[in-house]
Design a protein around this motif. Sequence first.
Motif, PDB file in Angstrom:
ATOM      1  N   ASP A 177       0.840  -1.194   0.000  1.00  0.00           N
ATOM      2  CA  ASP A 177       0.000   0.000   0.000  1.00  0.00           C
ATOM      3  C   ASP A 177       0.876   1.245   0.000  1.00  0.00           C
ATOM      4  O   ASP A 177       1.908   1.296   0.671  1.00  0.00           O
ATOM      5  N   ARG A 213      -9.860  -6.459  -7.008  1.00  0.00           N
ATOM      6  CA  ARG A 213      -9.632  -7.845  -7.423  1.00  0.00           C
ATOM      7  C   ARG A 213     -10.641  -8.261  -8.493  1.00  0.00           C
ATOM      8  O   ARG A 213     -10.278  -8.900  -9.490  1.00  0.00           O
ATOM      9  N   GLY A 234      -6.780   0.961   0.946  1.00  0.00           N
ATOM     10  CA  GLY A 234      -6.645   0.097   2.112  1.00  0.00           C
ATOM     11  C   GLY A 234      -7.958  -0.459   2.617  1.00  0.00           C
ATOM     12  O   GLY A 234      -7.968  -1.421   3.405  1.00  0.00           O
ATOM     13  N   ASP A 235      -9.075   0.117   2.192  1.00  0.00           N
ATOM     14  CA  ASP A 235     -10.391  -0.377   2.586  1.00  0.00           C
ATOM     15  C   ASP A 235     -10.592  -1.791   2.038  1.00  0.00           C
ATOM     16  O   ASP A 235     -10.299  -2.055   0.877  1.00  0.00           O
ATOM     17  N   ARG A 236     -11.091  -2.707   2.856  1.00  0.00           N
ATOM     18  CA  ARG A 236     -11.243  -4.106   2.432  1.00  0.00           C
ATOM     19  C   ARG A 236     -12.217  -4.233   1.277  1.00  0.00           C
ATOM     20  O   ARG A 236     -11.999  -5.029   0.351  1.00  0.00           O
ATOM     21  N   GLU A 237     -13.307  -3.476   1.318  1.00  0.00           N
ATOM     22  CA  GLU A 237     -14.271  -3.516   0.216  1.00  0.00           C
ATOM     23  C   GLU A 237     -13.621  -3.028  -1.079  1.00  0.00           C
ATOM     24  O   GLU A 237     -13.857  -3.581  -2.162  1.00  0.00           O
ATOM     25  N   ARG A 238     -12.796  -1.992  -0.977  1.00  0.00           N
ATOM     26  CA  ARG A 238     -12.104  -1.459  -2.154  1.00  0.00           C
ATOM     27  C   ARG A 238     -11.160  -2.502  -2.745  1.00  0.00           C
ATOM     28  O   ARG A 238     -11.114  -2.692  -3.969  1.00  0.00           O
ATOM     29  N   GLU A 239     -10.414  -3.183  -1.901  1.00  0.00           N
ATOM     30  CA  GLU A 239      -9.481  -4.203  -2.384  1.00  0.00           C
ATOM     31  C   GLU A 239     -10.219  -5.350  -3.080  1.00  0.00           C
ATOM     32  O   GLU A 239      -9.746  -5.878  -4.085  1.00  0.00           O
ATOM     33  N   GLU A 240     -11.377  -5.705  -2.564  1.00  0.00           N
ATOM     34  CA  GLU A 240     -12.162  -6.768  -3.192  1.00  0.00           C
ATOM     35  C   GLU A 240     -12.677  -6.319  -4.559  1.00  0.00           C
ATOM     36  O   GLU A 240     -12.677  -7.103  -5.526  1.00  0.00           O
ATOM     37  N   LYS A 241     -13.096  -5.067  -4.651  1.00  0.00           N
ATOM     38  CA  LYS A 241     -13.574  -4.557  -5.943  1.00  0.00           C
ATOM     39  C   LYS A 241     -12.424  -4.464  -6.951  1.00  0.00           C
ATOM     40  O   LYS A 241     -12.621  -4.725  -8.142  1.00  0.00           O
TER      41      LYS A 241
END
Length: 231
Positions: free
Chosen positions: A48, A121, A112-119
């Motif tokens: 990050d 991906r 760094g937001d988990r939802e952002r990282e999933e999107k």
Amino acid sequence: MSMNANADTSIRHRTVEELGGEASVLARQRRDHAEMDRLMARHQSLPDGTERERTLKQLVQLVFSHAFAEETVLWPAVRRCVTGGDELTAQVEDEHQQINDLTTDIKRLRPGDREREEKIRRVFSLIRQDIRDEEDELLPRLQDAMGTSQLRRLGAAWETVRKSAPTHPHPAVPWRPPGNALLGVPLSCYDRIRDGLRPSTSTTASKAQVITLTSVLSVAAAIAVIRRKQR
């Protein structure tokens, strides 16, 4: 949803000469695809931070300018020349819409937001699927339907539009001409001024605006040429 990819007909491993040369739209598409793969791999390898976000920004700018050129120049040619072209391009347009929607969400979320990282991906997965659908199914069919000189002329028009296309997601823009072209010109101007602005001096902003105006005029000229050829 994936098309029925055929490794034997894919343009993935063909030589540049077999694709019609460097100027062919097939070779140009494949070069962009390779750069997208490189940027996605680089993003995934970085921790990050500023460089990781810069890499994501570069990818987004490439993906959206590339897709706009496809929808403005390439897919109309596929629909005219390739049997089943409407169905093929509709599927790719659906993939583009999903990428557009996810990228719009990503821009609203903090790094760094988990939802952002999933999107992110999911976007990367869709981009890779889109590349495979185009290189394994759609572009080989276009090559079968067009001669080398046609592929090169199409490549020149595609490149002109790509270099001056919008570089960010715009969910309200229609996917097909003439709507995308008409709305794409002012949005390209807006995006490229935004991309060029720096928190330094007004001189930088002025230079960005001049470059943008030149780019927009290039888009308008390319679209005019394309329309004349379609008549």
